[in-house]
Design an enzyme around this catalytic site. Structure first.
Site, PDB file in Angstrom:
ATOM      1  N   ARG A  51      -5.113  -9.545   3.985  1.00  0.00           N
ATOM      2  CA  ARG A  51      -4.779  -8.508   2.986  1.00  0.00           C
ATOM      3  C   ARG A  51      -3.410  -8.835   2.385  1.00  0.00           C
ATOM      4  O   ARG A  51      -3.307  -9.251   1.250  1.00  0.00           O
ATOM      5  CB  ARG A  51      -4.797  -7.108   3.633  1.00  0.00           C
ATOM      6  CG  ARG A  51      -4.853  -5.988   2.609  1.00  0.00           C
ATOM      7  CD  ARG A  51      -3.507  -5.630   2.006  1.00  0.00           C
ATOM      8  NE  ARG A  51      -2.512  -5.277   3.035  1.00  0.00           N
ATOM      9  CZ  ARG A  51      -1.214  -5.207   2.798  1.00  0.00           C
ATOM     10  NH1 ARG A  51      -0.728  -5.419   1.591  1.00  0.00           N
ATOM     11  NH2 ARG A  51      -0.368  -4.915   3.773  1.00  0.00           N
ATOM     12  N   ASP A  52      -2.340  -8.728   3.170  1.00  0.00           N
ATOM     13  CA  ASP A  52      -1.012  -9.038   2.625  1.00  0.00           C
ATOM     14  C   ASP A  52      -0.957 -10.510   2.196  1.00  0.00           C
ATOM     15  O   ASP A  52      -0.349 -10.870   1.187  1.00  0.00           O
ATOM     16  CB  ASP A  52       0.068  -8.740   3.674  1.00  0.00           C
ATOM     17  CG  ASP A  52       1.381  -8.296   3.057  1.00  0.00           C
ATOM     18  OD1 ASP A  52       1.732  -8.814   1.988  1.00  0.00           O
ATOM     19  OD2 ASP A  52       2.072  -7.434   3.646  1.00  0.00           O
ATOM     20  N   HIS A  94      -1.746 -11.999  -1.381  1.00  0.00           N
ATOM     21  CA  HIS A  94      -0.693 -12.283  -2.376  1.00  0.00           C
ATOM     22  C   HIS A  94      -0.315 -13.764  -2.373  1.00  0.00           C
ATOM     23  O   HIS A  94      -0.074 -14.358  -3.416  1.00  0.00           O
ATOM     24  CB  HIS A  94       0.581 -11.479  -2.052  1.00  0.00           C
ATOM     25  CG  HIS A  94       0.455 -10.008  -2.254  1.00  0.00           C
ATOM     26  ND1 HIS A  94       0.271  -9.439  -3.495  1.00  0.00           N
ATOM     27  CD2 HIS A  94       0.500  -8.977  -1.373  1.00  0.00           C
ATOM     28  CE1 HIS A  94       0.214  -8.119  -3.365  1.00  0.00           C
ATOM     29  NE2 HIS A  94       0.346  -7.797  -2.086  1.00  0.00           N
ATOM     30  N   SER A  97       8.468  -3.061   3.132  1.00  0.00           N
ATOM     31  CA  SER A  97       7.762  -3.832   2.099  1.00  0.00           C
ATOM     32  C   SER A  97       8.617  -4.938   1.501  1.00  0.00           C
ATOM     33  O   SER A  97       8.119  -6.002   1.144  1.00  0.00           O
ATOM     34  CB  SER A  97       7.318  -2.912   0.956  1.00  0.00           C
ATOM     35  OG  SER A  97       6.764  -1.733   1.456  1.00  0.00           O
ATOM     36  N   HIS A 122       5.623  -2.561  10.131  1.00  0.00           N
ATOM     37  CA  HIS A 122       5.146  -3.674   9.312  1.00  0.00           C
ATOM     38  C   HIS A 122       6.368  -4.327   8.687  1.00  0.00           C
ATOM     39  O   HIS A 122       7.068  -3.700   7.894  1.00  0.00           O
ATOM     40  CB  HIS A 122       4.190  -3.112   8.242  1.00  0.00           C
ATOM     41  CG  HIS A 122       3.750  -4.089   7.187  1.00  0.00           C
ATOM     42  ND1 HIS A 122       2.506  -4.678   7.198  1.00  0.00           N
ATOM     43  CD2 HIS A 122       4.380  -4.574   6.081  1.00  0.00           C
ATOM     44  CE1 HIS A 122       2.381  -5.482   6.132  1.00  0.00           C
ATOM     45  NE2 HIS A 122       3.504  -5.429   5.437  1.00  0.00           N
ATOM     46  N   HIS A 171       8.605  -7.603   6.773  1.00  0.00           N
ATOM     47  CA  HIS A 171       8.598  -8.801   5.924  1.00  0.00           C
ATOM     48  C   HIS A 171       9.833  -9.629   6.241  1.00  0.00           C
ATOM     49  O   HIS A 171      10.852  -9.099   6.704  1.00  0.00           O
ATOM     50  CB  HIS A 171       8.533  -8.438   4.437  1.00  0.00           C
ATOM     51  CG  HIS A 171       7.133  -8.165   3.973  1.00  0.00           C
ATOM     52  ND1 HIS A 171       6.303  -9.140   3.483  1.00  0.00           N
ATOM     53  CD2 HIS A 171       6.404  -7.023   3.975  1.00  0.00           C
ATOM     54  CE1 HIS A 171       5.127  -8.616   3.183  1.00  0.00           C
ATOM     55  NE2 HIS A 171       5.158  -7.325   3.470  1.00  0.00           N
ATOM     56  N   TYR A 180      10.563  -4.303  -4.515  1.00  0.00           N
ATOM     57  CA  TYR A 180       9.170  -4.495  -4.141  1.00  0.00           C
ATOM     58  C   TYR A 180       8.700  -5.913  -4.438  1.00  0.00           C
ATOM     59  O   TYR A 180       9.015  -6.478  -5.487  1.00  0.00           O
ATOM     60  CB  TYR A 180       8.310  -3.485  -4.916  1.00  0.00           C
ATOM     61  CG  TYR A 180       7.000  -3.211  -4.235  1.00  0.00           C
ATOM     62  CD1 TYR A 180       6.989  -2.749  -2.926  1.00  0.00           C
ATOM     63  CD2 TYR A 180       5.803  -3.431  -4.870  1.00  0.00           C
ATOM     64  CE1 TYR A 180       5.792  -2.511  -2.276  1.00  0.00           C
ATOM     65  CE2 TYR A 180       4.596  -3.194  -4.229  1.00  0.00           C
ATOM     66  CZ  TYR A 180       4.604  -2.734  -2.929  1.00  0.00           C
ATOM     67  OH  TYR A 180       3.412  -2.513  -2.288  1.00  0.00           O
TER      68      TYR A 180
END
Lengths: 339, 339
Positions: free
Chosen positions: B13-14, B17, B167, B194, B196, B285
């Protein structure tokens, strides 16, 4: 400007591993010139295994490291040039030569249990009026009490700074915190931290080290270093800016060096691969990787099983011969019917 | 086996990108099959921007995400399939369709200040007997008190778990600790994190989150995700093994998925580049990056200046139009004589 933390950029020494020791004079000139403009306090230059490392065993340098050091000194105005020496690989003569070329800082590195072999080289560096670092490698392999004892030896020889060196990228943040805190309490000199990213915590560990009192920190631009690479310098500068910790390094300029001077040199980007992860997990020396990979291929066993076994046996640099024995033994056990 | 932490793998999913939403059915089948064998509890599958994300604005998927979900469900026996929905991009109909295909977990994501828009979708997911997550994105943009307030809303709608979602990769370990600790104290449901890796602390943050009480953790194999990617799953499993925290995931098998199934798919390895670092530093973002890069090129300004400005203005997803205005304004200011 007051600086809370002084950064040493190690891409031109630890990063030498990542380019198989093929740095050219032109590359060193360009990188040093830009690091200097970004106001990086110290730039380390040497073969990946320190002065005198160029050899069949450790990998031959494309260009004599003294030529690279000479080029680095010539291009640095704000930055001071540092070098690394492992007694047994490098000699006093190497150190003298480096000093004559204008190297300001000597980093004398030993295995974490062998600080005593650093005495002569630390003495010499101090005699030559160099800023002198005691560099305790593979710091994860001993309990904190032992680390403190060894660090005190280096301090007693005259080291101005003692570094906790996580050579295998095997330490976790709470372990770094405990080690740095103990050294800060027990020693009078400045404490440094050198991290590797095999477990993806080089930055997390570095933040803990600084909070625990480390004031000297190693980083490598774009992670250019052995194993999975080091604490990424340009990211560290951003993180420390956010934390309000001053380094004197220009963040935008260091980001640009990473993107435009260093990234294009990388044969491949620094990732955490199966092997480098296994190395950090097992807690073994970076220089074992290539040997382990060759042995794994030859005996049809898994590289990471060899690394884990080396970690269990607490193998250290110089014991590369064990690797083939381990691989052979594994191959036998995996194929018991195969004589 | 008791599991201290339940992992959700987000590469499908992520990571969408990172491959410009070009996952094929065959890739999803292969990866899910191997993740399932490694005993990963949850595997998230969707367009990078969640169900319904395939569009000109967010990037068109090569294959309809429902087909990918169908393939994932078919190949999973131990693992449960999760999906992500951003109200406004995905609809109730999408969620119903995913449920009919056998998706077990619904993750309903909103900007950290807009938990109220998740009510209907959380309700629907609970009605359909799905395990339901409230996913508070851009959690760095508000103080902890506000985060707690928003998380409580999601809990009140019926969420079984509430996630702190970094995010932009902008949080530092002490900030994660503060947030997770407050949520653990104030909420009755499980808390997730979650991360990054834009500031190279995804792993450091994740360790802090777990120590502070998070029991649900997202990772992505080989960092396959937006920006600089996510907490690297296979490394996380190694770190947690060293910490004695059980996940039920087979470490060697997950390392192999990373090396042999996922790494070959990556158009380029996930590094922390100038732009992704600027994104984490600025706290903006991930989806802004491509827009900022295009605008920077068009108006001959620096991508990272645009990102930093967007961070200062606390821009949020949907405000992509601001980017061109900012770039234009910067171009004017940098060239005051140029009408």
């Amino acid at each position: 400007m007051k600086k809370d933390v002084l950064i040493t950029e190690v891409a031109l020494r630890d990063g030498s591993h990542a380019v198989s020791h093929q740095f050219t004079i032109n590359q060193v000139e360009t990188i040093v010139e830009h690091l200097d403009k970004a106001n990086v306090p110290y730039i380390e230059v040497a073969h990946g295994d320190g002065l005198g490392g160029s050899s069949l065993q450790y990998g031959r340098s494309k260009v004599d490291e003294m030529k690279l050091i000479e080029a680095a000194v010539a291009k640095s105005h704000n930055s001071k040039i540092a070098t690394l020496l492992l007694p047994g690989i490098g000699t006093k003569k190497h150190l003298q030569q480096a000093r004559e070329l204008g190297v300001h800082m000597a980093r004398v590195a030993t295995h974490v249990t062998e600080a005593d072999v650093s005495a002569q080289h630390i003495n010499l560096a101090k005699e030559m009026d160099m800023e002198t670092v005691g560099f305790l490698m593979m710091a994860h392999m001993v309990p904190t009490t032992k680390l403190v004892e060894q660090a005190k030896l280096m301090e007693s020889y005259g080291a101005d700074i003692v570094y906790v060196v996580d050579s295998a990228g095997a330490l976790l943040p709470h372990q770094v915190k405990e080690r740095i805190k103990a050294l800060k309490e027990e020693l009078g000199v400045e404490i440094g931290f050198h991290g590797h990213n095999n477990l993806s915590v080089a930055m997390g560990n570095t933040i803990e080290a600084i909070h625990a009192g480390a004031s000297r920190i190693d980083g490598s631009i774009r992670c250019l270093g052995a194993g999975a690479g080091n604490t990424q310098t340009e990211v560290l500068i951003g993180v420390l800016e956010k934390l309000g910790i001053s380094t004197g390094v220009d963040m935008y300029k260091i980001m640009d060096v990473a993107e435009y001077q260093v990234a294009p040199l990388l044969p491949k980007p620094q990732e955490i691969t199966k092997d480098s992860l296994a190395m950090g997990y097992a807690g073994v020396y970076s220089s074992f990787l290539l040997h382990a990979r060759r042995a794994a291929e030859k005996y049809n066993v898994d590289t990471r099983d060899i690394l884990v076994k080396l970690g269990e046996l607490k193998a250290v640099g110089g014991q590369e011969d064990m690797i083939v024995d381990i691989a052979q033994e594994m191959a036998k056990n995996e194929n018991p019917m195969h004589i």
